[in-house]
Design a protein around this motif. Structure first.
Motif, PDB file in Angstrom:
ATOM      1  N   HIS A 204       0.744  -1.030  -0.563  1.00 15.70           N
ATOM      2  CA  HIS A 204      -0.324   0.432   0.102  1.00 15.70           C
ATOM      3  C   HIS A 204       0.829   1.390   0.422  1.00 15.70           C
ATOM      4  O   HIS A 204       0.602   2.290   0.695  1.00 15.70           O
ATOM      5  CB  HIS A 204      -0.634  -0.337   1.098  1.00 15.70           C
ATOM      6  CG  HIS A 204      -2.281  -1.087   1.122  1.00 15.70           C
ATOM      7  ND1 HIS A 204      -2.807  -1.663   0.125  1.00 15.70           N
ATOM      8  CD2 HIS A 204      -2.336  -2.439   1.596  1.00 15.70           C
ATOM      9  CE1 HIS A 204      -3.827  -2.601   0.246  1.00 15.70           C
ATOM     10  NE2 HIS A 204      -2.945  -3.196   1.436  1.00 15.70           N
ATOM     11  N   VAL A 205       2.054   1.257  -0.523  1.00 16.31           N
ATOM     12  CA  VAL A 205       2.903   2.442  -0.378  1.00 16.31           C
ATOM     13  C   VAL A 205       2.547   2.799  -2.092  1.00 16.31           C
ATOM     14  O   VAL A 205       2.443   2.316  -3.044  1.00 16.31           O
ATOM     15  CB  VAL A 205       4.681   1.851  -0.490  1.00 16.31           C
ATOM     16  CG1 VAL A 205       5.097   1.773   1.126  1.00 16.31           C
ATOM     17  CG2 VAL A 205       4.949   0.681  -1.361  1.00 16.31           C
ATOM     18  N   PRO A 206       2.992   3.863  -2.744  1.00 16.69           N
ATOM     19  CA  PRO A 206       2.676   4.761  -3.992  1.00 16.69           C
ATOM     20  C   PRO A 206       4.404   4.411  -4.840  1.00 16.69           C
ATOM     21  O   PRO A 206       5.545   4.262  -3.847  1.00 16.69           O
ATOM     22  CB  PRO A 206       3.250   6.628  -3.666  1.00 16.69           C
ATOM     23  CG  PRO A 206       3.601   6.039  -1.968  1.00 16.69           C
ATOM     24  CD  PRO A 206       2.984   5.134  -0.854  1.00 16.69           C
ATOM     25  N   LEU A 207       3.941   4.425  -6.258  1.00 11.61           N
ATOM     26  CA  LEU A 207       5.018   3.896  -6.598  1.00 11.61           C
ATOM     27  C   LEU A 207       5.623   5.029  -7.060  1.00 11.61           C
ATOM     28  O   LEU A 207       5.272   6.242  -7.199  1.00 11.61           O
ATOM     29  CB  LEU A 207       4.363   3.555  -8.454  1.00 11.61           C
ATOM     30  CG  LEU A 207       5.402   3.093  -9.309  1.00 11.61           C
ATOM     31  CD1 LEU A 207       6.087   1.784  -8.925  1.00 11.61           C
ATOM     32  CD2 LEU A 207       4.755   2.396 -11.025  1.00 11.61           C
ATOM     33  N   THR A 208       7.015   4.645  -6.996  1.00 16.57           N
ATOM     34  CA  THR A 208       8.075   6.363  -6.790  1.00 16.57           C
ATOM     35  C   THR A 208       9.600   5.568  -7.060  1.00 16.57           C
ATOM     36  O   THR A 208       9.120   4.720  -7.407  1.00 16.57           O
ATOM     37  CB  THR A 208       8.248   6.415  -5.259  1.00 16.57           C
ATOM     38  OG1 THR A 208       8.593   5.436  -4.732  1.00 16.57           O
ATOM     39  CG2 THR A 208       7.145   7.464  -4.485  1.00 16.57           C
ATOM     40  N   PRO A 209      10.455   6.233  -7.357  1.00 11.80           N
ATOM     41  CA  PRO A 209      11.613   4.712  -8.067  1.00 11.80           C
ATOM     42  C   PRO A 209      11.808   4.565  -6.418  1.00 11.80           C
ATOM     43  O   PRO A 209      12.666   3.393  -6.407  1.00 11.80           O
ATOM     44  CB  PRO A 209      12.662   6.264  -8.241  1.00 11.80           C
ATOM     45  CG  PRO A 209      11.969   7.867  -8.690  1.00 11.80           C
ATOM     46  CD  PRO A 209      10.729   7.440  -7.406  1.00 11.80           C
ATOM     47  N   ARG A 234       0.195  -0.136  -6.605  1.00 16.17           N
ATOM     48  CA  ARG A 234       0.881   0.162  -8.606  1.00 16.17           C
ATOM     49  C   ARG A 234       1.699  -0.919  -8.947  1.00 16.17           C
ATOM     50  O   ARG A 234       2.425  -1.205  -8.177  1.00 16.17           O
ATOM     51  CB  ARG A 234       1.332   1.429  -8.316  1.00 16.17           C
ATOM     52  CG  ARG A 234       0.630   2.666  -9.028  1.00 16.17           C
ATOM     53  CD  ARG A 234      -0.232   2.359  -9.423  1.00 16.17           C
ATOM     54  NE  ARG A 234      -1.040   3.770  -9.598  1.00 16.17           N
ATOM     55  CZ  ARG A 234      -1.979   4.361  -9.123  1.00 16.17           C
ATOM     56  NH1 ARG A 234      -2.751   3.065  -8.301  1.00 16.17           N
ATOM     57  NH2 ARG A 234      -3.303   5.313  -9.351  1.00 16.17           N
ATOM     58  N   GLY A 235       1.088  -1.638  -9.380  1.00 11.23           N
ATOM     59  CA  GLY A 235       2.233  -2.803 -10.707  1.00 11.23           C
ATOM     60  C   GLY A 235       3.581  -2.722 -10.550  1.00 11.23           C
ATOM     61  O   GLY A 235       4.401  -3.832 -10.013  1.00 11.23           O
ATOM     62  N   GLY A 236       4.485  -1.850 -10.997  1.00 12.15           N
ATOM     63  CA  GLY A 236       5.697  -1.265 -11.345  1.00 12.15           C
ATOM     64  C   GLY A 236       5.919  -1.838  -9.341  1.00 12.15           C
ATOM     65  O   GLY A 236       7.181  -1.857  -9.320  1.00 12.15           O
ATOM     66  N   LEU A 237       5.105  -1.797  -8.407  1.00 15.56           N
ATOM     67  CA  LEU A 237       6.208  -2.442  -7.000  1.00 15.56           C
ATOM     68  C   LEU A 237       6.802  -3.662  -7.361  1.00 15.56           C
ATOM     69  O   LEU A 237       7.516  -4.318  -5.714  1.00 15.56           O
ATOM     70  CB  LEU A 237       5.024  -2.241  -5.697  1.00 15.56           C
ATOM     71  CG  LEU A 237       4.531  -0.637  -5.858  1.00 15.56           C
ATOM     72  CD1 LEU A 237       3.276  -1.300  -4.774  1.00 15.56           C
ATOM     73  CD2 LEU A 237       5.543   0.345  -5.442  1.00 15.56           C
TER      74      LEU A 237
END
Ligand code: NAD
Length: 329
Positions: A204-209, A234-237
């Motif tokens: 449940h964290v946002p997708l960031t670098p 977000r998928g990129g996690l």
């Protein structure tokens, strides 16, 4: 104010029309915003975007040339907008920071329960008059250890639900929520400990670098045999190819996702008449312990109403030169 609404769907148009009450001249488009469709915003001063739209640098430059000054995001996440470029071009951006954390937390719970109790398999069997219970054994959630990574608005609601079910909750976040420690006995720790100890891990964290591929081969190796991994953020996690290896080896026992790394252009649309080109999601779809929904966790009536009302409020504020409090920069 004339506003182009990209990625309008049957499910959200009525709530936007209701919230607008005829105030702004809304131009509804069913297309996603891409560099090819950016020209369709001509004549508008503002656009409203869905999470599937592409507001990358190149697209923003086209919008800027057409006089777009404001982007109203119909989402909480803003990883699909190049905020630095928007700021350089003088385009203001506002989002809907919270529309219903319950919607996403409850969908997360639905994925956990459906995977654990093998509801899809059971339903399909019963439809074929197969009433056998073999292969449908689940586990009690009571007493299990759940790792919640990200205890913001959505993670906090999930913690409350899990506590009600009798789970032990480990959490990781850059900032600890004292209420969750006091009310639900949450133990904050690092991702490594969560991977080693949790029976279920939910993101449940946002997708960031810094959160991109948070779940990779290294973290999967640490996990308990047969762990359940859930991603409604977000998928990129998640490094999906690493998860596929984990599923093949049995390390990951269940994988539930509402988001996918390459969902852009795939999710939210009916592709049933075409040949699936994405071999990674095609492989995921072959596992009977994988449950995929196409970014629908937010999709409740309450959430749609709140998204539409805040979006129109953000457009009102921009038009009247007021601060909405929902600006992102
Ligand atoms: P939020 O901002 O309230 O919470 C995010 C939490 O993540 C915060 O507590 C923050 O401190 C923490 N965090 C940020 N970066 C971190 C890091 N590097 N390491 C550890 N913790 C970190 O957001 P929210 O409303 O709870 O939403 C969470 C995410 O859910 C959103 O970013 C979005 O991607 C996703 N989402 C998905 C849907 C859906 O329909 N599937 C809908 C809405 C939101």
């Amino acid at each position: 104010m004339e506003t182009t609404i990209y990625s309008t769907h049957k499910f959200d148009k009525p709530s936007i029309v209701n919230a607008n009450k005829g105030k702004h001249q809304l131009n509804f488009l069913e297309f996603r915003l891409t560099k090819e469709t950016a020209l369709l915003a001509e004549g508008s001063k503002a656009i409203a975007l869905f999470s599937s739209d592409d507001a990358s640098s190149e697209v923003l430059k086209i919008l800027h040339k057409q006089g777009i000054k404001f982007i109203a995001l119909r989402s909480a996440g803003f990883n699909h907008v190049d905020l630095k470029k928007a700021s350089e071009l003088g385009i203001k951006v506002a989002r809907v920071p919270a529309y219903s954390p319950y919607a996403i937390a409850e969908h997360t719970m639905a994925l956990i329960l459906a995977l654990n109790r093998k509801l899809i398999k059971a339903h399909n069997r019963v439809r074929e008059q197969n009433f056998s219970l073999n292969g449908l054994t689940g586990f009690d959630l009571n007493g299990k250890t759940v790792g919640v990574i990200g205890t913001g608005k959505i993670g906090a609601v999930l913690v409350k639900i899990l506590h009600g079910l009798g789970c032990k909750i480990l959490a990781h976040d850059v900032s600890e929520d004292k209420n969750l420690i006091d009310l639900y006995d949450v133990i904050y720790t690092n991702c490594t400990t969560i991977c080693k100890q949790a029976d279920i891990i939910s993101l449940h964290v946002p997708l960031t670098p810094s959160t991109r591929h948070l779940i990779d081969t290294e973290h999967i190796t640490l996990m308990k045999e047969g762990v359940m991994l859930i991603n409604t953020s977000r998928g990129g996690l998640v490094d999906t190819k690493a998860v596929i290896e984990g599923l093949k080896s049995g390390k990951i026992g269940y994988f539930g996702i509402d988001v996918y790394e390459e969902e852009e252009g795939l999710f939210f649309e009916d592709h049933s008449d075409t040949i699936l080109q994405d071999d990674v999601i095609a492989r995921l779809m072959t596992f009977n312990n994988v449950l995929i929904t196409s970014h629908q966790a937010f999709l409740t009536e309450t959430a749609l109403t709140n998204i539409a009302e805040t979006t129109i409020y953000n457009i009102d504020c921009f038009e009247n030169g007021k601060v909405s409090g929902n600006e992102v920069s």
